[in-house]
Design a protein around this motif. Structure first.
Motif, PDB file in Angstrom:
ATOM      1  N   LEU A  66     -28.574 -45.103 -33.872  1.00  0.00           N
ATOM      2  CA  LEU A  66     -27.976 -45.600 -35.107  1.00  0.00           C
ATOM      3  C   LEU A  66     -27.821 -47.114 -35.101  1.00  0.00           C
ATOM      4  N   ARG A 107     -28.981 -38.578 -27.360  1.00  0.00           N
ATOM      5  CA  ARG A 107     -29.044 -37.876 -28.635  1.00  0.00           C
ATOM      6  C   ARG A 107     -29.591 -38.828 -29.695  1.00  0.00           C
ATOM      7  N   GLU A 108     -30.126 -38.253 -30.737  1.00  0.00           N
ATOM      8  CA  GLU A 108     -30.762 -39.046 -31.787  1.00  0.00           C
ATOM      9  C   GLU A 108     -29.813 -40.082 -32.370  1.00  0.00           C
ATOM     10  N   SER A 109     -28.540 -39.749 -32.505  1.00  0.00           N
ATOM     11  CA  SER A 109     -27.581 -40.679 -33.121  1.00  0.00           C
ATOM     12  C   SER A 109     -27.349 -41.924 -32.277  1.00  0.00           C
ATOM     13  N   ASP A 110     -27.780 -41.922 -30.998  1.00  0.00           N
ATOM     14  CA  ASP A 110     -27.663 -43.128 -30.178  1.00  0.00           C
ATOM     15  C   ASP A 110     -28.462 -44.280 -30.780  1.00  0.00           C
TER      16      ASP A 110
END
Length: 371
Positions: free
Chosen positions: A279, A274-277
């Motif tokens: 961060l 997921r994109e938040s990985d």
């Protein structure tokens, strides 16, 4: 031009590219010897492929397609032996390491090839400063969707490969305090970093790439310097963060580690990327470059900080079954031995301090490459 269709490729097949230093055996400085080396190698070629790189003090070797660690290692050893023999004929040493410890970028010569000349014209002095040396590993993927899944699922493990391969502590006779300073040179290019978050190959082609192509900035995947990029013409993903290791044994072990990780991720698909990985991606990447195996890694899912050395050890233990299935047990054993030591960058740094000169780094690198 549009991207080619994602080629049919056997899943988990392996190929390795190594960018290698050409140094004078007299003073250990880089030497513009690739035209002579390539001419001699053309007369009696080694396995795989040997091609020029952007400056004449570099060459790149590529293996054929392999499916297990043993055959990959054997080909790399044969390539190495041929390069060393040819180099000895013209007083040129061949070695690994992510940077040369005291070369001056302004003295480098761009290899006379249209693409290299175009890059030099566009990027100016950065092209000569790109005289750094990396290992690229290709892993075959059954489809473009699998390629993008692996590309993003592997983002958590990018620091592992940076730390395990780190071998570039010195630049222009200065201790950078980094274990891998090479990636700082790569980061200067505007299309470096990470790929955009997209899990559908068709979405990537019709969306991101088509939009970038319309800008006139890119025309192929070669224009991106991402840490991991898809290579549709080969049907692979390409990991690009590793410094060139000091030995071909280490290079083969790193490739097999990536193969094992890919098998593990494909079979289990425990957590979809997921994109938040991303961060903490930049922070983890910096920790691995700066501190190597002694860095820390922040898990993007639970936000817990872990010693990077411990995280690699735990991952190697988890991959034992996969390694057995792939014939890669010897590769994981090799990496466990690496984890028990200081790493290549620290060994090079220690040698320079003991000898009191940066030339000692090159001497050690030459010895390790021949071993």
């Amino acid at each position: 031009m549009p991207l080619p269709p994602f080629a049919a490729s056997r899943a988990l097949s392996l190929g390795v590219e190594l960018e290698l230093q050409l140094v004078s055996l007299s003073d250990h400085d880089l030497v513009s010897a690739s035209p002579d080396m390539l001419m001699l190698l053309h007369q009696d070629p080694p396995p795989g492929q040997v091609v020029p790189e952007i400056t004449q003090s570099m060459i790149e070797v590529s293996t054929g397609i392999h499916h297990e660690h043993g055959s990959l290692l054997l080909e790399l050893q044969r390539i190495r032996d041929r390069l060393v023999a040819v180099g000895d004929r013209i007083n040129v040493g061949v070695c690994g390491g992510g940077t040369h410890p005291f070369q001056q970028w302004s003295e480098r010569r761009i290899f006379d090839k249209p693409r290299f000349l175009e890059v030099s014209a566009l990027y100016g002095y950065l092209a000569k400063q790109f005289t750094v040396f990396g290992q690229h590993v290709h892993v075959g993927c059954a489809s473009g969707d699998d390629a993008l899944y692996l590309l993003h699922a592997l983002s958590r493990y990018v620091p592992h490969f940076i730390a395990l391969s780190a071998s570039s502590p010195y630049v222009q006779r200065h201790d950078t305090l980094f274990q891998s300073s090479r990636l700082n040179a790569v980061n200067a290019f505007p299309l470096s970093g990470r790929a955009p978050f997209e899990l559908s190959w068709q979405g990537f082609v019709d969306g991101y790439f088509a939009s970038m192509e319309r800008t006139g900035i890119v025309s192929s995947m070669k224009d991106f310097y991402w840490d991991i990029r898809p290579k549709p013409e080969y049907g692979t993903i390409e990991l690009r963060v590793c410094d060139t290791p000091l030995s071909v044994d280490h290079a083969a072990a790193l490739a097999a580690y990536l193969q094992c990780l890919c098998l593990h991720l494909l079979e289990r698909r425990e957590q979809l990327p997921r994109e938040s990985d991303y961060l903490v991606y930049g922070y983890n990447r910096f920790q691995a470059c700066r501190f190597g195996l002694d860095g820390v890694l922040v898990d993007p899912r639970d936000a817990v900080q872990r010693p990077l050395r411990n995280d690699i050890a735990d991952t190697l233990a988890r991959l034992r079954t996969d390694a057995h299935d792939l014939g890669a047990m010897a590769a994981l054993d090799h990496l466990e031995r690496v984890l028990a030591g200081p790493g290549d960058a620290q060994r090079l740094r220690d040698r320079a301090r003991q000898a009191g000169c940066a030339e000692a780094i090159v001497d050690l690198a030459l010895q390790q490459f021949r071993a």
